[in-house]
Design a protein around this motif. Sequence first.
Motif, PDB file in Angstrom:
ATOM      1  N   ALA A 332      48.106   1.031 -93.936  1.00  0.00           N
ATOM      2  CA  ALA A 332      47.030   0.542 -93.095  1.00  0.00           C
ATOM      3  C   ALA A 332      46.727  -1.085 -93.205  1.00  0.00           C
ATOM      4  N   SER A 333      46.200  -1.464 -92.231  1.00  0.00           N
ATOM      5  CA  SER A 333      45.887  -3.018 -92.503  1.00  0.00           C
ATOM      6  C   SER A 333      44.743  -3.407 -91.256  1.00  0.00           C
ATOM      7  N   SER A 334      44.170  -4.576 -91.654  1.00  0.00           N
ATOM      8  CA  SER A 334      43.018  -5.074 -90.846  1.00  0.00           C
ATOM      9  C   SER A 334      43.666  -5.590 -89.655  1.00  0.00           C
ATOM     10  N   ASP A 335      44.947  -6.024 -89.367  1.00  0.00           N
ATOM     11  CA  ASP A 335      45.623  -6.501 -88.068  1.00  0.00           C
ATOM     12  C   ASP A 335      46.945  -5.950 -87.950  1.00  0.00           C
ATOM     13  N   PRO A 336      47.175  -5.093 -86.780  1.00  0.00           N
ATOM     14  CA  PRO A 336      48.374  -4.357 -86.666  1.00  0.00           C
ATOM     15  C   PRO A 336      49.607  -5.269 -86.819  1.00  0.00           C
ATOM     16  N   ASP A 337      49.444  -6.668 -86.537  1.00  0.00           N
ATOM     17  CA  ASP A 337      50.552  -7.821 -86.565  1.00  0.00           C
ATOM     18  C   ASP A 337      50.852  -8.242 -87.935  1.00  0.00           C
ATOM     19  N   ILE A 338      50.245  -7.652 -88.803  1.00  0.00           N
ATOM     20  CA  ILE A 338      50.693  -8.089 -90.301  1.00  0.00           C
ATOM     21  C   ILE A 338      51.847  -7.641 -90.782  1.00  0.00           C
ATOM     22  N   ARG A 339      52.956  -8.508 -91.303  1.00  0.00           N
ATOM     23  CA  ARG A 339      54.237  -8.025 -91.716  1.00  0.00           C
ATOM     24  C   ARG A 339      54.243  -8.813 -93.087  1.00  0.00           C
ATOM     25  N   VAL A 340      54.646  -7.733 -94.144  1.00  0.00           N
ATOM     26  CA  VAL A 340      54.778  -8.017 -95.481  1.00  0.00           C
ATOM     27  C   VAL A 340      56.082  -8.351 -95.910  1.00  0.00           C
ATOM     28  N   GLU A 341      56.387  -9.716 -96.194  1.00  0.00           N
ATOM     29  CA  GLU A 341      57.617 -10.081 -96.528  1.00  0.00           C
ATOM     30  C   GLU A 341      58.285  -9.858 -97.876  1.00  0.00           C
ATOM     31  N   THR A 342      59.544 -10.464 -98.295  1.00  0.00           N
ATOM     32  CA  THR A 342      60.152 -10.005 -99.553  1.00  0.00           C
ATOM     33  C   THR A 342      59.449 -10.364-100.659  1.00  0.00           C
ATOM     34  N   MET A 343      58.835 -11.753-100.912  1.00  0.00           N
ATOM     35  CA  MET A 343      58.136 -11.984-101.848  1.00  0.00           C
ATOM     36  C   MET A 343      56.802 -11.345-102.119  1.00  0.00           C
ATOM     37  N   GLU A 344      56.333 -10.878-101.069  1.00  0.00           N
ATOM     38  CA  GLU A 344      54.987 -10.100-101.058  1.00  0.00           C
ATOM     39  C   GLU A 344      55.246  -8.874-101.564  1.00  0.00           C
ATOM     40  N   LEU A 345      56.272  -8.408-101.138  1.00  0.00           N
ATOM     41  CA  LEU A 345      56.588  -6.922-101.623  1.00  0.00           C
ATOM     42  C   LEU A 345      56.954  -7.077-103.146  1.00  0.00           C
ATOM     43  N   ALA A 346      57.710  -8.044-103.646  1.00  0.00           N
ATOM     44  CA  ALA A 346      57.787  -8.202-105.017  1.00  0.00           C
ATOM     45  C   ALA A 346      56.573  -8.270-105.730  1.00  0.00           C
ATOM     46  N   ALA A 347      55.611  -8.971-105.359  1.00  0.00           N
ATOM     47  CA  ALA A 347      54.095  -9.128-105.920  1.00  0.00           C
ATOM     48  C   ALA A 347      53.536  -7.827-105.873  1.00  0.00           C
ATOM     49  N   ALA A 348      53.690  -6.985-104.852  1.00  0.00           N
ATOM     50  CA  ALA A 348      52.771  -5.783-104.664  1.00  0.00           C
ATOM     51  C   ALA A 348      53.680  -4.654-105.793  1.00  0.00           C
TER      52      ALA A 348
END
Length: 667
Positions: A332-348
């Motif tokens: 889920a997300s607050s904005d349907p256009d949000i995209r999680v990039e590689t660095m963000e996935l690594a942090a998550a």
Amino acid sequence: MLEHVRANALGGTWAGSERIVVAVSELPGADGLVRAAKRMADAQRAPWTAAYIETARTRTLDAEAHQRTAATLNLAARLGGNVMTVPAENVVDGLKAVTSEARATQLIVGKSARSRWFELRHGSVVDRLVRETPGVAVHVLPMDPAAQPRGRAARTAGTRDQADGRGTVATGYIVATLLVGIVTLLSLALASYLNIGNVGMLYLVPVMAAASLYSLRTGLFAGLASALAYNFFFIPPTGTLTIGDPANLVSVFVLLGVASLTSQLASRVRNQADLAASSARTNAAQAGFLRMLTAESDRGKVQKLICGELGRFFDVRTVLLEPGEAGLVVQASSDPDIRVETMELAAARWVLDTGQPAGRGSATLAASDWLFHPLKAGERVLAVIGFARDDGTGPFRSDQLPQLVGQLDQAALALERLRLEAEMRDVDTVRVRDRLRGALLSSVSHDLRTPLTSVLAAAAQLRREVTPELIDTIETEANRLNRFVANLLDMARVEAGALRLNVEAIDLTDAVAAAVHDARRVLDGHPIDLQVPPSLPLVRVDPQLFHHCLLNLLDNAGRYGAPGRPIAIRGERRYGGLTLAILDEGPGLPPGREAEVFDTFKRLEGSDRSASGTGLGLAIVKGFAEAMGLDVAASNRDDLTGDLTGARFTLHFPERLVVREMPESEP
């Protein structure tokens, strides 16, 4: 011990174990206090808390000061300490409240570089804490002198040029000047009606207004401006600042003193009101968020609610990720256009593995545009939620962290509740499957085996001779076997929720007559008292399921009614619906346990749950009846006289299932 103390409202501190509180601030070097508290807590094996006291001055801090405070509190959380922000009128009162609530035995504070003149005017926080916290060991650690601001910077560091949301400091001075001018014009207009003492009282109005709306300094400025205007326009000689009569000099100083005191009181009341309003908003937000989470039972809706509410409350973008077969998946997300990039996935992924925050504003993977927090239930990380701002700055201020932590805990509890509910449903499914398996084995070993034995014996006898009795035996036992198998299949359909309804309007008289005909063998020897008037209205049910209900009820009455005693079938039109009752004369039902006859595989004397039955017939009646919207009930008869007893099984058709009689057309 803490539970006992809180339950009995006991005060004081006991040395049952050491408990440490460290006071943090927005000044550079506060992270050193946190590390010192961590070392002390590890050495003493004691729990510890990092407390930030939010006062009226906190609202004047700039973004850099808030960022330092947030970094310090994040450091405390990563090191294993509890984090809290406490609103209070001043730092000393806030720390006293924290130590009292936590039953702290040790308090760590920092000694910043303050001038002698500053301490003479404002007092020393450390000295007050030592005097006013008996029973608490106060550890005073020096702050890094090189990191402390000097001179004028020390007085203005960390503050912004704003009083609060009402406007800037300059705006406050302008408004105060205008208020003094308005009071002066009004006093000049009323000068012939007012004496000089009453005019001085009027000048208290702009002083109180400026202090209440803006700040203490603005109130003091309004007091000084009021004294000057009072002297210039009303104290002889007018038009100058000269005071001719020494008695009037006293009036001016009294006005200044009253204005100063009034400004301080108004400013204090305003600060307390602002703190109370802030706490009320926080509590209301927590309660509203929890209420919305508990009202939903769908996991997808709860995930969207978490992202939407947190994003709206903190004015940030949010995204929620959960582990899946292919790694972390955005749920889920607050904005349907949000995209999680590689660095963000690594942090998550790091947050999921370690249970610690990572990303923007933290000490781990700070280059990421997102700040990720774990949603934890105990030591288990259920999901990862990320926050980001469009301008790339840190998502949260220091005063927002306790609110964030509280709402994240509530979100984690909501997800854990849904997980446990899903596991309980799975457990219930397994239990039902085991019960069905056990009942099937019981039926195969007894109820199905008995008719098969009779059929085989009758078939062997046919080799020698053919008689009508043998044919009747084969037919009866085969029908009995077919009924057992049908009951098992019907019960499986009920438990699986696989019933498909084909509702249509039927006549009760015809339906009852058809059921009595099909159950004639089990009803053999029982007179049938049919009291279903043809004038009853039609009812909307599934004909096949309703026929099965009647067959099982008649089978129960025929097998457990006393031999030769009548079985009554009564239909009545009543207010609120229609009832159909089947009554027998037999052993009846155990008093107080009438409702248990409809439980699956429950066997009671006086029903098809007795030792010779599978305990399915009446459970099927209940399942089919509820699927069609009917109510079914069992009770003992109270209309028999003498020693006669019996059972009553009632089907109730609510008004919505009754076809209303069509009015006769006029000729």
